[in-house]
Design an enzyme around this catalytic site. Sequence first.
Site, short mmCIF file in Angstrom:
data_model
loop_
_atom_site.label_atom_id
_atom_site.label_comp_id
_atom_site.label_asym_id
_atom_site.label_seq_id
_atom_site.Cartn_x
_atom_site.Cartn_y
_atom_site.Cartn_z
N VAL A 105 7.88 7.20 16.61
CA VAL A 105 7.42 7.99 15.34
C VAL A 105 6.16 8.78 15.29
O VAL A 105 6.13 9.86 14.70
CB VAL A 105 7.46 6.62 14.13
N ASP A 159 4.26 0.72 12.21
CA ASP A 159 3.24 0.34 11.59
C ASP A 159 2.71 -1.36 11.94
O ASP A 159 1.81 -1.93 11.88
CB ASP A 159 3.33 0.17 10.06
N LYS A 219 0.73 -1.24 -0.08
CA LYS A 219 -0.06 0.05 0.19
C LYS A 219 0.87 1.24 -0.02
O LYS A 219 0.76 2.13 -0.61
CB LYS A 219 -0.84 -0.04 1.22
N ASN A 220 1.82 1.21 0.74
CA ASN A 220 2.75 2.40 1.05
C ASN A 220 3.49 2.55 -0.07
O ASN A 220 4.57 3.77 -0.19
CB ASN A 220 3.46 2.30 2.35
N ASP A 250 -5.50 8.19 8.99
CA ASP A 250 -5.48 7.64 10.32
C ASP A 250 -5.44 8.63 11.38
O ASP A 250 -4.73 9.67 11.62
CB ASP A 250 -4.28 6.76 10.38
#
Length: 422
Positions: free
Chosen positions: A331, A309, A27-28, A121
Amino acid sequence: MSGSVKDRFLVTGCARLQGAVKVSGAKNSVLKLMAAALLAEGTTTLTNCPEILDVPLMQRVLEGLGCTVVIEGGVVRITTPAELKSDADFDAVRQFRASVCVLGPLTARCGRAVVALPGGDAIGNRPLDMHQSGLERLGATTRISHGAVVAEVETLRGARISLDFPSVGATENILTAAVLAEGRTVLDNAAREPEIADLCEMLNSMGARIDGAGTSTITIDGVEKLEPTEHEVMGDRIVAGTWAYAAAMTRGDITVGGISPRHLHLALEKLKVAGADVETYENGFRVRMNRRPTAVDYQTLPFPGFPTDLQPMAIGISSIADGMSVITENVFESRFRFVDEMQRLGAHATVDGHHVVLHGIEQLSSTDVWSSDIRAGAGLVLAALVAEGVTTVHDVHHIDRGYPNFVENLQALGATIERVAE
Ligand code: UD1
């Protein structure tokens, strides 16, 4: 990719996951590669694209800019016109954070970009200051106006840029602007994530001249024009990591394909310390676990550190581990919302600033929980798999944004999980 905003998952606990799963494109990566197609007139083809909701959302953004986008299974074809519109569709952009990656290409192609401040998000304040200051170093003026970031420039000129923090998004926007700038750009403290290397590989195949991708210093010699290309999206290391932690948490045995294990080195090392048996191959890995995991500490950091993540998965495994773990988030500031939901499942967790302390217990217990973002949602499903009883995971539309065929894959691995409409 099917499903509505109201869907929920019913997950039966005490599963042991076993079998093989292949991850699709990241996805990224895919969203940035789709935006990079704006840099060249003509048709760019991306293969190995994941079937997730963010891909059609990005299609809408690109179509609003004048492109034609065709999605056929895992193949996305983007036809970019000679003249692009410079204003990205407000509603489409606001729906997902990654849409900000059109800022660099649009500034380079049109000399002007207007991109709504993105949504996405709920994991903390996500400013764009480094994106803006990077473009300013290349000669653009930027400002926030009516809820959008506006960049304008006559001619982009190469420059030496040092990032305060190796931001993935800022590195990408600077790269995709600098490839068409006059002269040389040297980007210091650049993000080293594998997705950056994937983007640079595609840009170089379009005719860009980029050196040092995957290291902290990237050198870009601007070119006048880029050509369309065909590119295979790299495998999703976060989805792969999710399966790795699922295997370890459920005392299962999962072989994951379609991913370079080098992209998950630290996450897999941590599983070994926790007691898992990890084998790595050229294009995949196998994780086996036959006992209760040992408690391990985690610190999230930019690549090659432990990925933020996968922090929910680190919390998940620690919640049932033997001993105490400290998980430190370096992060994103608000990523511990997930912990409230884990506490509802019975986890013994205490948040202290950017640390969470977990005292592992033998077993979680089922209840209703709510996903707050993509990874937290997937983390809750893993926790539900090791909770006694049937857990209802709500707001699973977040999970649909990042995990293709999540329910089908889990069922194939032996989980009892179903999607129901609210
Ligand atoms: C990307 C990933 C996300 C991942 C993250 C870190 C995508 C679509 N998302 O997000 O899944 O968790 O990398 O690996 O690829 N920051 C600033 N100013 C800026 C830019 C960033 O302060 O101008 C801060 C952010 O608020 C955050 C940190 O830097 O605290 C890291 O953000 P960044 O690396 O930019 O993440 P994203 O590109 O947004």
